[in-house]
Design an enzyme around this catalytic site. Structure first.
Site: not given
Lengths: 719, 719
Positions: A229, A306, A310, A343, A355, A379, A384, A412, A562
């Site tokens: 980001n 990226k 998002e 990515r 998703r 990934k 995620d 995370e 989300w």
């Protein structure tokens, strides 16, 4: 300076002085501790490590780094200085390439095919002297060989019968730092960024060198300095100069610097009114920017991007494809030998689809459309970085596009730095997963190491768990995840267990009374976190934003995907996400044998049960339990495993220094409390939606559901 | 564990091991380094430091801390273990109170009047043995005495003729941490907060103990844990438990914990609809909150409050006075022996008056209206921690209200952690300033130590410059400012030079070839920063928000007194703020002799010239130069002083370890560049407004004024 005659008195005084001033075991030294070996091992090693011999003349910075590490490492392990020399003698460790050292060339070692990073270590005779040779085709191979030799010595294996040839199976082995220019780290749980941007480029913290040493010791050869980001300022002249200073420090250790590129940078810092990748002005801007970067960093690695994910800008903002965007940047760095890592972590806000399917849907059609110097970074799973996900369906599905693996080293979703979770087990599970892309044995490891599809470029990335905490990672056992990532990047077919053993021996002691119990604890730790957070294929049950603690009840966030309820779909009738034909049919993105196995209740593993299936609470498991009983049992088992880890660790106190022992002990206490919290909160919620009571002997949640729903943590780290 | 016979070989091996593993001089040890003394000093000290003797029985935690420090310190200085004992023998260091140790009582030492923190150290005879006695009325005095003894040994003064009696002149000696609950530090330039709120109260970082040791070594006895711009969450049960864990660690070192209280907390975390200090519900809430805190922290010190200042809530929101607010909180903590420190740093958004006058105007009428357990905390000068300000006019003006001093240790306005500026000189200048409140000799020091007005309570606060950087303060020389604050808090009449010398000897070496030049550099450093930033009484010329670098041109901020132009008032006609009768008449807030001196061009010092006077550019200085020539000369001198510091430091390389030498060297390079920047940008601006050219031999600014105005630093630290 006055001098006193050398003697016992002075030595004793020195000893006492040392005792008083050697710093505590604060974890800074990582697995490169180099404390003196037990006497027997020391006596065996000493005659084989008398001198360090390199070619005459000024050694390159990389060879100097190798020599310095051998001196530091052997000196520590032997508690004796190991001098340098240019003349082989008995017990010498001889470092050289055939090109630099005729004596090495004369040995005709099997260096063909080891590339620029591989090495050979073996006992040999040079000029009638018994020596240990570390040979390679290039200096980076010598550095990796030096670390391999030290690893062998650290783990008590000695050099007596050494005969090793090794080269990395994956070309690009990079850390992704999600570090921001203000020093914060997104999803970082070990303090602030290691990069002191404010004082760079002037001040080069000695810690940067130790960072490079640690990475080189496990073969990591690249580092993306800033967050995906990204802030466009990282591409301004001021910040390029800072990145260049870091590149200068890392270069001798074989580590290239990469930058995350913000796709809209031409507008934000370039004064353009568009970032359309097909606009000539935009293409020119990026070409000039690449030229500017390469003028400062001649071996700059390239960009990580990226895009259109998002909220990040990307080529789709202009109706262009990911390939258009990636190829435009690839063209800018190609003249300099750079690459682009693009990515695949994308999901569209307006897509009502599952998703888990979106990355595949977007990227699969682009297979073969990327420039030669682009890798697509995927990934490990389709959502995620959850405690457990099936492997990402793109692996095996893009034979014409080099796919890189993206693992997350920072935890995370797995308890931050506080929980003891050995990720080697997670990485191994993914790498060994069979895509069946070319029949059985088409493992993910063989996809990313390029063997399966013949990729010309290969890569693997780990989202770093480092920060400026004294112990780098926030806890001692977190260091194992950095270590395991590096070792698996070098060879994705290594066993997680052997890596954990190596790490334990280097980080603590090779005493089996310590190693075996600690190893057992590490190897079970990943299943424990799955059990107390997201058992049976559940996922994404965490609280919002900071991702700290459970939040299965969350259903009010702007985007459907989300919300945890989107993933577990629990109600009075049952639980789980139907991804079979009757549901989203995400299974169809996998090769047929895999799709069949995942899609069929008779063959799907319990591990992925609710990932792929929506089932009634009274569904009968293979074990004979109902689904509800099994779910509760898994939560209970997760908590019990943490209790077992606490007991194991308590029993290991005799082998661990006080500082590291206490910190781990206390962190296990926190982990236990939080495991209980996860279990209690999730079960309270599932009891509420299912209307079911807990099975007889299972402990009731400590609080009401409302209590758990009401908790808030405004200062949780990592945001 | 196998053992080898002790002997030279083992000792040598140990030596080499030590060499390999002792950490570099990274600054963590501060001034408590305890490296072996030169041989002559060691030989003189050893016979006087053979054992450490305390009273039989279990020592208190504070005495244990004193013993541990003596063992660590003497052990390091002598490179030899110094054992504990309960029997005095020749060469013993005997620690005790008359109450605990009859042998101490029998010496009839002059302990009367030394209070609970003072100590006596002298050579004495106990049971026919020549010993060194450290005696006090209480354990805290013993701890301070132990540190004083070590300081003496560290600075090479030895124990031979030691005969010292000391007690602090100021009761409350506190650090103010502007640390936020998210780990950031407002105006912090040394990393994140030392407090790992996230893992407290479970994990107590060993560093907390080292923090307490460092503070105790200079006599600091209190610490306000959180930012004066306070978050009410710090008063919730969760955070009280965390503060209590810190208090537990600090307690043995004589350090009490305080919290900054947000005045509106009863609304934010208490569910009340008002924070009116006269509302009974509000009063009850604070009383209950105090009870809750004291249940967790029995020796909690009390509250620090910033109210009705820069947007913080306060009693004036309800039409009440500062005294009403302070007294309400004071009533809540009074039953527990707590205090309230109420800041006088206020300035009203709607007040067109000279900002320098506002604190006096608001607080002077409240003199005598505060409760007994309230201290009013006053910044050293009337604006805000500028490189130079005259002393605050409240000092000497509130005989019936105990005034505390607030110094800033962190260098918000003096170059952050990068610039080498020894603040001891600034503190000394303020403390020695004569208020004339009771005639000549009414120094600020005598105000705050209570002597002048007979204050029942006395205090001094320093806004901490600590963070989690390895060297605590961001640079080695920043450590001197923490040290100097503590030493001056103990005795505000100590000379800054003697403190700097002590610190240099403890932190580096007592070799005069090092100490003298380094001391000269430190002592001139504060005048240098005044010269290159704000000479001749100028102030508040810095850039907005982050306060990094110059911004004399800034004139567009919402409030007039936020703008540098408000302070310098430069135009074609002249420069300076007229605070005489013809202007704001701020001089009238001082006692008559001071007001006369400041207000009269014949008597005002050049240091304060433009603080009090607006003058034409061609005003003739006492030196014969015009004001413009003098201003330029000061800027030039400031830059030249930094160049001189660079040269001095370069010459000191033989006496400094590589790591600390290099970092300071590089930071001086940055300081030089930034001093040039300040000088060039300010002169470019003043040339622009005055229309004057630079005097003949003065170098033109490197860039245009527009260039300097265009610089931006979005990631500057400390916000």
């Amino acid at each position: 300076m006055q001098k006193r005659p050398a003697g016992l008195v002075v030595a004793a005084a020195v000893f006492l002085f040392c005792i008083g001033t050697v710093h505590a075991e604060d974890g800074y030294d990582l697995w490169l501790r180099y404390r003196p070996l037990p006497v027997a091992e020391r006596e065996a090693l000493a005659p084989l490590a008398r001198t360090i011999v390199t070619a005459p003349g000024k050694p390159s910075p990389t060879v100097r780094a190798a020599i310095a590490e051998l001196k530091r490492g052997l000196g520590g392990l032997l508690a004796a200085d190991v001098p340098e020399s240019v003349t082989p003698a008995d017990g010498a460790i001889v470092l050289g390439t055939p090109a630099d050292m005729p004596a090495i060339a004369a040995l005709h070692l099997p260096l063909d095919g080891l590339g620029s990073e591989g090495y050979v270590i073996r006992r040999a005779e040079i000029a009638d002297h018994e020596v240990t040779v570390v040979a390679a085709n290039g200096d980076r191979g010598l550095l990796y060989g030096a670390f391999a030799l030290l690893r062998r010595a650290q783990t008590g294996a000695g050099l007596a019968g050494i005969d090793v040839a090794s080269k990395p199976k994956i070309g690009l082995r990079v850390l992704n730092h999600w570090d921001n220019l203000d020093g914060t780290i997104e999803r970082g749980y070990a303090g602030q960024s290691l990069w002191d941007w404010w004082h760079l480029p002037d001040f080069r913290d000695p810690r940067y060198t130790d960072y490079a040493r640690a990475n080189a010791s496990v073969g990591i050869n690249g580092t993306v300095l800033n967050n995906v980001n990204a802030n466009a300022d990282s591409l301004t002249a001021r910040y390029i100069a800072k990145a260049a200073a870091l590149a200068d420090v890392f270069r001798p250790y074989g580590i290239r610097v990469y930058l995350s590129a913000r796709f809209s940078a031409p507008m934000e810092i370039g004064g353009l009114d568009t970032a359309d990748p097909l606009d000539p002005k935009v293409r020119d801007w990026w070409r000039a920017k690449a030229d500017e970067i390469y003028a400062a960093i001649p071996d700059f690695g390239g960009f990580l991007v990226k895009a259109n994910s998002e909220g990040q800008p990307g080529p789709q903002d202009y109706g262009r494809s990911h390939a258009d965007g990636a190829n435009m940047l690839a063209a800018a760095v190609a003249p300099h030998g750079g690459i682009v890592m693009w990515r695949a972590f994308v999901y569209a806000a307006d897509n009502p689809e599952d998703r888990a399917k979106q990355a595949y849907d977007e990227f699969k059609p682009l297979d073969g459309k990327f420039a030669d110097n682009v890798l697509v970074q995927v990934k490990n799973g389709p959502i995620d970085f959850q405690p457990r996900e099936p492997f990402h369906p793109l692996f095996g599905a893009m034979p014409h596009t080099p796919l890189m693996m993206e693992f997350q080293i920072t935890k995370e979703y797995l308890g931050f730095a506080t929980h003891l979770v050995y990720l080697g087990a997670l990485y191994e599970e993914v790498l060994k997963a069979d895509t069946y892309a070319k029949g059985p044995g088409s493992t993910v490891a063989r996809v990313i190491d390029g063997e399966l599809h013949g990729y010309a470029r290969t890569g693997i990335a780990g989202v770093a768990n480092t920060g400026d905490d004294r112990d780098w990672c926030g806890s001692t056992f977190e260091q194992a995840n950095w270590y395991a990532f590096g070792r698996l990047a070098w060879d994705p077919e290594t066993s997680a267990r052997s890596i954990a053993r190596e790490w334990l021996e280097m980080t603590f002691t090779d005493d089996e009374r310590f190693v075996e119990p600690a190893l057992g604890m590490m190897m079970r730790s990943r299943e424990a976190v799955v059990d107390y957070m997201t058992p049976l294929g559940l996922a994404h049950l965490m609280a919002t934003g900071h991702h700290y603690g459970p939040g299965p009840w969350v259903d009010d966030l702007d985007r459907p995907e989300w919300n945890p309820v989107y993933y577990h779909r629990a109600d009075a009738g049952g639980i789980g996400f139907d991804r079979t034909k009757s549901g989203s049919n995400a299974v169809a993105q996998y090769a047929k044998p895999v799709a069949r196995r995942f899609g069929d209740l008779d063959t799907v593993s319990d591990q992925y049960l609710l990932w792929f299936h929506h089932l009634p609470w009274d569904y009968r498991m293979k074990s004979g339990e109902t689904l509800w009983e099994a779910l509760v049992a898994h939560y209970d088992k997760g908590v019990a495993e943490v209790e077992a880890m606490q007991a194991t660790w308590a029993s290991l106190e005799p082998w661990v220094d006080a500082e590291r022992f206490q910190k781990t002990r206390i962190y296990l206490t926190i982990q236990h409390r939080e495991a209980r919290w996860w279990r209690d909160a999730c079960l309270a919620y599932f009891m509420h939606v299912s209307g079911l009571p807990l099975p007889g002997d299972s402990r009731a949640p400590a609080h009401t559901l409302e209590y758990y729903e009401g908790l808030s943590f405004p200062f949780a780290p990592g945001r």
